[in-house]
Design an enzyme around this catalytic site. Structure first.
Site, PDB file in Angstrom:
ATOM      1  N   LYS A  37     -33.463 -40.811 -47.466  1.00 10.55           N
ATOM      2  CA  LYS A  37     -32.772 -40.339 -48.668  1.00 10.55           C
ATOM      3  C   LYS A  37     -31.534 -39.516 -48.313  1.00 10.55           C
ATOM      4  O   LYS A  37     -30.483 -39.655 -48.954  1.00 10.55           O
ATOM      5  CB  LYS A  37     -33.744 -39.522 -49.525  1.00 10.55           C
ATOM      6  CG  LYS A  37     -33.149 -38.894 -50.771  1.00 10.55           C
ATOM      7  CD  LYS A  37     -34.235 -38.426 -51.710  1.00 10.55           C
ATOM      8  CE  LYS A  37     -35.115 -37.379 -51.065  1.00 10.55           C
ATOM      9  NZ  LYS A  37     -34.418 -36.078 -50.837  1.00 10.55           N
ATOM     10  N   ARG A  77     -39.485 -32.651 -59.606  1.00 14.60           N
ATOM     11  CA  ARG A  77     -40.649 -33.019 -58.818  1.00 14.60           C
ATOM     12  C   ARG A  77     -41.947 -32.929 -59.617  1.00 14.60           C
ATOM     13  O   ARG A  77     -43.016 -33.155 -59.067  1.00 14.60           O
ATOM     14  CB  ARG A  77     -40.759 -32.126 -57.585  1.00 14.60           C
ATOM     15  CG  ARG A  77     -39.598 -32.304 -56.620  1.00 14.60           C
ATOM     16  CD  ARG A  77     -39.827 -31.511 -55.365  1.00 14.60           C
ATOM     17  NE  ARG A  77     -38.734 -31.699 -54.418  1.00 14.60           N
ATOM     18  CZ  ARG A  77     -38.702 -31.173 -53.198  1.00 14.60           C
ATOM     19  NH1 ARG A  77     -39.698 -30.422 -52.782  1.00 14.60           N
ATOM     20  NH2 ARG A  77     -37.674 -31.382 -52.404  1.00 14.60           N
ATOM     21  N   ARG A 101     -40.292 -38.503 -34.596  1.00 17.27           N
ATOM     22  CA  ARG A 101     -39.085 -37.683 -34.591  1.00 17.27           C
ATOM     23  C   ARG A 101     -39.174 -36.568 -33.547  1.00 17.27           C
ATOM     24  O   ARG A 101     -40.242 -35.996 -33.323  1.00 17.27           O
ATOM     25  CB  ARG A 101     -38.831 -37.069 -35.977  1.00 17.27           C
ATOM     26  CG  ARG A 101     -38.320 -38.039 -36.984  1.00 17.27           C
ATOM     27  CD  ARG A 101     -37.773 -37.359 -38.217  1.00 17.27           C
ATOM     28  NE  ARG A 101     -38.749 -36.532 -38.920  1.00 17.27           N
ATOM     29  CZ  ARG A 101     -38.652 -36.230 -40.213  1.00 17.27           C
ATOM     30  NH1 ARG A 101     -37.620 -36.672 -40.915  1.00 17.27           N
ATOM     31  NH2 ARG A 101     -39.562 -35.478 -40.798  1.00 17.27           N
ATOM     32  N   ARG A 121     -41.328 -31.109 -34.314  1.00 20.11           N
ATOM     33  CA  ARG A 121     -41.372 -30.100 -35.375  1.00 20.11           C
ATOM     34  C   ARG A 121     -42.815 -29.926 -35.847  1.00 20.11           C
ATOM     35  O   ARG A 121     -43.585 -30.892 -35.881  1.00 20.11           O
ATOM     36  CB  ARG A 121     -40.472 -30.510 -36.541  1.00 20.11           C
ATOM     37  CG  ARG A 121     -39.008 -30.616 -36.144  1.00 20.11           C
ATOM     38  CD  ARG A 121     -38.092 -30.714 -37.345  1.00 20.11           C
ATOM     39  NE  ARG A 121     -38.420 -31.805 -38.259  1.00 20.11           N
ATOM     40  CZ  ARG A 121     -37.649 -32.154 -39.294  1.00 20.11           C
ATOM     41  NH1 ARG A 121     -36.519 -31.502 -39.520  1.00 20.11           N
ATOM     42  NH2 ARG A 121     -38.001 -33.144 -40.077  1.00 20.11           N
ATOM     43  N   ARG A 156     -48.073 -34.604 -46.905  1.00 23.89           N
ATOM     44  CA  ARG A 156     -46.792 -34.549 -47.624  1.00 23.89           C
ATOM     45  C   ARG A 156     -46.562 -35.813 -48.429  1.00 23.89           C
ATOM     46  O   ARG A 156     -46.028 -35.776 -49.546  1.00 23.89           O
ATOM     47  CB  ARG A 156     -45.651 -34.332 -46.626  1.00 23.89           C
ATOM     48  CG  ARG A 156     -45.625 -32.923 -46.026  1.00 23.89           C
ATOM     49  CD  ARG A 156     -44.853 -32.888 -44.735  1.00 23.89           C
ATOM     50  NE  ARG A 156     -43.464 -33.284 -44.899  1.00 23.89           N
ATOM     51  CZ  ARG A 156     -42.683 -33.654 -43.875  1.00 23.89           C
ATOM     52  NH1 ARG A 156     -43.165 -33.694 -42.645  1.00 23.89           N
ATOM     53  NH2 ARG A 156     -41.421 -33.986 -44.101  1.00 23.89           N
TER      54      ARG A 156
END
Length: 593
Positions: free
Chosen positions: A90, A166, A201, A230, A241
């Site tokens: 996004k 949201r 990542r 991370r 999530r």
């Protein structure tokens, strides 16, 4: 879309017919999909006064106006909402949108940090909650967003709202303030791809640059050695999530369903942006601000009082018969978009199943004219794209005293022949009418639309249908409301191939559109909900509710199924039960075609 730096004004005389609905379930201008333009020299076709279908499916006024009105319009910047799960790409698409269209990018995360850093009143309120480890309330976040949207640059350039709202409450807060986007874009990426993107990542703590161990590895071993993962990029946290994102996305879906456009996000960023660019460019072309019309004294009171209802999701009052023009147009456009997407994806064996009251032959309000109108909309639209269409209705089956055809189709071929197919010679050139069978397939035909093919008692259409699809080869064959269930004769046989082979062949047609209303078992009133599917998306289950604050009924989406749900799955969802619990025999009536 390019942002208009100047304002163009034009005035034109337009007949004052009651307006048609201009939106589809995927977009307020989703009938203006990226593929809707055509290089074909064929002029636009005009239908009867009820509908007009052109290359871009623009609504047209009644050809015999009783009065005229003047519309003065000017271009206006566009307003966009974009949503996507973590790692959906996004952020990349937002950057490309801003670069191409010059919109003001508004992210709630950036807003929170900016307001807190600036020490504004809203920022201080937000900081109190953040310091206490609590979520910032909806009203605080909404206040920040609306304050940013009211600034001059957002008004002049248009805006791109990133990842907000949201929750249903946030969406409704914006609605009450008349803040609504022109288009709602959702980047759709499979969960396994999103998890792989997140888990793979790696962060360079020195430069802040993000890498991926497979898709975007570091340039040197030195950089590779210092990369870190991370804390929130573990598989467990990513799945959590994703679940939260899905709950939020489903909560606001009903608010923006009529302007929703899902885009396949599992492709290269340039390919994705090509679709985004096409959608936004089309919205920008249609983005016209219309001033209050000046009505002539010839306009009738009924015309003056008529107004177009703006639906959010499923149209309401579906038990009111006959259906209004707007309701019919809504469904025609919805079917058209799903069918177009399937054909563009290379699908060749397709079926449309739509069972609103006027298209349900089990109900006494069934109208053959509505089915014919749907067929005409599809045929003219594909003809506008330069395709040669053969519309096929099965003929009489059987011999002698046993000859006949299903009552639902009686006279349908004559109706098609007498219908208005436009003033530009579409019928006989780009559109022809035929029967079902291998001999009906000609070399010049590009695609075939079959009107409600069905078995009759003692006779089976599947042999003729199979011969036709074999002759059509890789050319699309679209079945509109097929009824291919076994209907044995008194001898108990279907006079054709074995049952397993029949069912296997019938199942070879893929749904490009499905819509059914849901009722309690044994009844057809009241409507309890609806099930809708439009290719390539899943089956959306809606519950009908009476909303006093809304002033009437509405349909709230409950969940989405990847495949068509059975009766038990629908009952469990309505009852709020997990899908793995014991099934109940009673519940909502749902008959599969």
């Amino acid at each position: 879309m390019m942002h208009y730096s100047t304002t163009s004004l034009h005035c034109k005389n337009v007949p004052t017919a009651p307006p048609l609905s201009t939106f589809s379930l995927y977009s307020s201008s989703s009938s203006l999909s990226p593929s809707s333009s055509s290089s074909s020299p064929l002029p636009q076709h005009h239908l009867t006064s009820s509908f007009h279908v052109s290359r871009q499916s623009y609504p047209r006024a009644h050809p015999n106006p009783k009065g005229m009105k003047v519309l003065c319009s000017k271009s206006e910047p566009i307003k966009v909402m974009i949503s996507g799960a973590p790692a959906s790409g996004k952020g990349t698409q937002c950057e490309m949108i801003v670069q191409k269209f010059g919109l003001v990018h508004i992210s709630t995360g950036d807003l929170l940090r900016a307001e807190v850093s600036a020490g504004t009143e809203i920022g201080n309120k937000a900081k109190e909650y953040m310091d206490a480890g609590r979520l910032v309330p909806d009203e605080v976040v909404t206040a920040m967003v609306t304050a940013r949207l009211s600034q001059q640059d957002a008004k002049e350039k248009g805006w791109l709202l990133d990842g907000y709202p949201r929750s249903f409450a946030q969406a409704q807060s914006l609605e009450k303030l008349n803040i609504r986007p022109d288009i709602y874009i959702v980047l759709d990426v499979p969960d396994e791809i999103l998890i792989d993107r997140c888990v793979g990542r790696r962060l360079d703590p020195v430069t802040g640059k993000i890498y991926h161990i497979k898709n975007f590895p570091p340039e040197t071993d030195e950089i590779k050695a210092r990369l870190i993962t991370r804390p929130d990029d573990t598989e467990q946290k990513v799945q959590s999530r994703l679940q939260i994102y899905k709950q939020n996305a489903e909560a606001i879906l009903s608010t923006y369903m009529d302007i929703l456009n899902k885009i396949d996000g599992n492709r290269p960023k340039e390919v994705i942006f090509k679709d985004v660019d096409s959608l936004l460019s089309q919205v920008q072309k249609e983005k016209v601000k219309t001033t209050k019309p000046v009505k002539s004294t010839l306009q009738s009171k009924s015309q003056a009082s008529s107004s177009q209802e703006i639906w959010r999701g499923i149209p309401t009052r579906l038990n009111n018969i006959p259906h209004s023009r707007d309701i019919r147009k809504y469904f025609y456009d919805d079917v058209l978009q799903g069918t177009k997407r399937a054909i563009e994806d290379g699908k060749t064996r397709l079926k449309v199943e739509i069972s609103i009251p006027e298209l349900n032959p089990e109900m006494d309000v069934y109208r053959i004219g509505t089915l014919m109108e749907l067929v005409r909309v599809l045929a003219l639209k594909f003809a506008d794209d330069g395709k040669r269409i053969k519309v096929c209705v099965q003929g009489s089956m059987g011999e002698g005293a046993l000859a006949g055809m299903p009552l639902q189709l009686a006279g349908s071929r004559k109706i098609l022949e007498y219908m208005d197919w436009g003033d530009y010679g579409a019928m006989g050139t780009f559109i022809n009418i035929g029967s079902i069978g291998g001999k009906e397939v000609s070399e010049e035909d590009d695609m075939f639309i079959l009107v409600a093919p069905q078995n009759a008692v003692g006779n089976c259409i599947i042999d003729d249908l199979r011969a036709m699809t074999d002759a059509a080869g890789s050319r699309p064959v679209i079945l509109i409301n097929p009824r291919l269930k076994d209907l044995p004769a008194s001898s108990g046989i279907m006079q054709t191939m074995g049952r397993d082979k029949r069912l296997e062949y019938a199942a070879s047609f893929e749904n490009c559109y499905h819509f059914r209303l849901l009722y309690y078992a044994g009844t057809q009133y009241p409507i309890m909900g609806a099930l809708r599917m439009s290719y390539p998306y899943g089956y959306e289950l809606y519950k009908r509710v009476d909303d006093p604050s809304f002033g009437k009924e509405k349909y709230n989406i409950l969940t989405t199924f990847p495949n068509r749900p059975d009766v038990d799955e629908i009952n469990d969802t309505f009852e709020g039960k997990p899908r793995n619990q014991d099934k109940k025999a009673s519940g909502f009536w749902y008959e599969f075609l």
